[in-house]
Scaffold this active site. Structure first.
Site, PDB file in Angstrom:
ATOM      1  N   CYS A   3     -13.197   2.300  -3.248  1.00 15.23           N
ATOM      2  CA  CYS A   3     -11.816   1.934  -3.585  1.00 15.23           C
ATOM      3  C   CYS A   3     -11.754   0.868  -4.679  1.00 15.23           C
ATOM      4  O   CYS A   3     -11.035   0.985  -5.690  1.00 15.23           O
ATOM      5  CB  CYS A   3     -11.071   1.501  -2.329  1.00 15.23           C
ATOM      6  SG  CYS A   3     -11.757   0.025  -1.487  1.00 15.23           S
ATOM      7  N   HIS A  34      -9.290  -2.723   1.704  1.00 13.07           N
ATOM      8  CA  HIS A  34      -9.010  -1.498   0.934  1.00 13.07           C
ATOM      9  C   HIS A  34      -7.996  -1.827  -0.181  1.00 13.07           C
ATOM     10  O   HIS A  34      -7.133  -2.691   0.011  1.00 13.07           O
ATOM     11  CB  HIS A  34      -8.438  -0.405   1.847  1.00 13.07           C
ATOM     12  CG  HIS A  34      -8.416   0.939   1.223  1.00 13.07           C
ATOM     13  ND1 HIS A  34      -9.557   1.635   0.912  1.00 13.07           N
ATOM     14  CD2 HIS A  34      -7.364   1.743   0.827  1.00 13.07           C
ATOM     15  CE1 HIS A  34      -9.240   2.802   0.381  1.00 13.07           C
ATOM     16  NE2 HIS A  34      -7.891   2.881   0.310  1.00 13.07           N
ATOM     17  N   HIS A  78      -6.246   6.218  -4.864  1.00 12.30           N
ATOM     18  CA  HIS A  78      -7.320   5.401  -4.285  1.00 12.30           C
ATOM     19  C   HIS A  78      -8.477   6.292  -3.884  1.00 12.30           C
ATOM     20  O   HIS A  78      -8.315   7.515  -3.683  1.00 12.30           O
ATOM     21  CB  HIS A  78      -6.790   4.605  -3.085  1.00 12.30           C
ATOM     22  CG  HIS A  78      -6.400   5.484  -1.919  1.00 12.30           C
ATOM     23  ND1 HIS A  78      -6.922   5.339  -0.652  1.00 12.30           N
ATOM     24  CD2 HIS A  78      -5.547   6.538  -1.832  1.00 12.30           C
ATOM     25  CE1 HIS A  78      -6.390   6.242   0.160  1.00 12.30           C
ATOM     26  NE2 HIS A  78      -5.533   6.981  -0.548  1.00 12.30           N
TER      27      HIS A  78
END
Length: 475
Positions: A382, A433, A446
């Site tokens: 990510c 994240h 992502h």
């Protein structure tokens, strides 16, 4: 009859015999007298038969007495003879039957005592015949009756002596009537003890066993009664009791039997009472169990209803979420298709700011997720994807989502622009994240997971919305 009375009676008989003997001697002298002999008829001579019961020695004795030599008065002699005959006959009539009857009574009494032990029924018959004698001495009685008979006989006067036989006949009948009167006895009740020989028996006010209105009270087996017998009844001071249900002895076997029956009934009643109490207790416990069961079922039903409502609410919520998710997916898919088409048709030149970074990231939709990688030829994680995209527009970002959260400045979720970085925390409080926004509706690109790779999503999707921690504007 007592020995005293018997002796008195015999004395009267002897005396009467002596007088009769004197009378016989006088009659003999009269027969020798011419004047007197003319007055005696053959009918009068039957008087001499009265001498038949007197023995010769009594006759000799009387002839030697002073009476035989006394000058006679015919009228007075006739009266004395009549009186002596009456006394003699009265004594013979009264005394002899009483002696026989007394002996018979003694025998009957002995027989009665024996039969009374065997048959109670014969006792009544025997008792009915019991007679009590007058307390007056028998000799007084004989004398009294003789004097009474003398008064009843016509007095002798100057009539001829042939009237003597007629008067004698009347005198002979008079003692018979007197005897019947004397023999009329007064029954004296014989008091005895009896015992009830049946379970229950009524004492009645009258001799009527068919009525219930004359019942005085009820007695039970073994009760003792004191009274006398009258026919088929036993009479006490309280009333009349049926003689057929009484016994001369205490009915021990019957009393024991009744007591055993009463004890059995008592035990049976106690057992029945205990059984009923047990049944009532069991019924009470069963009722309490039933109520408890119903209460439990009510609680369970309530819980089940609540659970059902919760399940339905959850199902509705899940359906709503699923619907939102489907909508988001549909939107993302459409956005991806648009962005992908745009990426195919247009390549953003380096140096065009945040949009250039988005364009650079969009080129790798579908690329593999590789942890720690930021290489188009290998794959991205990510933070590797966002660092690579912003590097293409001249901005260097650290290869770490938590570190990238410290770059640029914070912006509100409702004021998002293309190129803004959005941060999430799926494992706890710390940032773990990151993605790059592709539209103000919350869509972003992502590197998701090893299974899905680089893709489009929306921050308002349930899982991303819950894990959302903020947004930063870099360019």
């Amino acid at each position: 009859m007592s020995k005293k009375n018997i002796g008195a009676a015999l004395t009267v008989i002897v005396a009467s015999a002596a007088v009769a003997t004197a009378y016989a001697a006088t009659v003999t002298d009269l027969e020798n007298d011419k004047h007197t002999n003319s007055l005696i008829t053959e009918e009068n001579k039957e008087v001499e038969s009265s001498r038949s019961f007197v023995k010769s020695d009594y006759t000799k004795e009387v002839k030697n007495t002073k009476i035989a030599g006394i000058k006679r008065n015919s009228k007075k002699a006739s009266q004395e003879i009549k009186q002596d005959i009456i006394i003699e006959k009265t004594a013979k009539t009264l005394v002899q039957p009483k002696i026989v009857k007394a002996e018979k009574k003694a025998e009957e009494k002995d027989l009665k005592e024996k039969e009374d032990k065997k048959l109670v029924a014969k006792q009544e018959e025997s008792q009915d015949k019991v007679v009590s004698y007058d307390d007056k001495d028998l000799d007084d009685l004989i004398e009294e009756k003789a004097q009474q008979e003398v008064k009843d006989v016509v007095s002798y006067d100057d009539k001829k002596i042939d009237d003597l036989s007629s008067n004698k006949a009347k005198a002979d009948q008079a003692p018979v009537a007197t005897q019947k009167q004397v023999e009329k006895k007064v029954q004296v009740p014989v008091i005895s003890d009896k015992f009830v020989n049946v379970p229950t028996l009524n004492i009645r006010a009258s001799k009527d066993a068919t009525s219930s209105t004359n019942i005085v009270r009820t007695i039970k087996a073994g009760d003792k009664l004191v009274g006398h017998v009258e026919g088929n009844w036993f009479v006490t001071t309280e009333g009349y009791i049926s003689l057929a249900h009484l016994a001369n002895y205490y009915p021990q076997d019957l009393v024991n039997q009744i007591k055993a029956q009463e004890e059995a009934k008592r035990l049976e009643a106690e057992a029945k009472k205990a059984k009923e109490a047990k049944a009532a207790e069991e019924a009470r416990i069963a009722e309490e169990a039933r109520k408890a069961s119903e209460a439990k079922k009510a609680v369970e039903a309530k819980k089940a209803e609540e659970a059902k409502k919760a399940a339905e609410a959850k199902k509705a919520q899940e359906a709503q979420k699923q619907q939102v998710k489907q909508t988001v997916k549909q939107t993302i898919k459409q956005t991806e298709q648009v962005v992908e088409q745009q990426a195919i048709n247009y390549q953003a030149p380096v140096g065009q700011g945040a949009q250039g970074a988005v364009n650079a990231a969009s080129q790798f939709i579908g690329s593999a997720y590789v942890w720690g990688a930021a290489d188009p030829n290998v794959g991205f994680d990510c933070s590797g994807l966002t660092a690579y995209a912003y590097k293409q527009v001249g901005v260097n970002l650290p290869h770490n989502s938590a570190a990238q959260f410290n770059n640029g400045y914070a912006v509100d979720v409702n004021n998002l622009q293309v190129g803004d970085l959005v941060f999430f925390s799926f494992g706890g409080e710390s940032i773990d994240h990151v993605g790059i926004v592709t539209g103000s509706d919350g869509s972003f690109i992502h590197a998701s997971t090893p299974q899905t790779g680089v893709r489009y999503d929306n921050i308002f999707n349930g899982s991303f919305q819950n894990a959302y921690r903020g947004a930063r504007r870099i360019y």
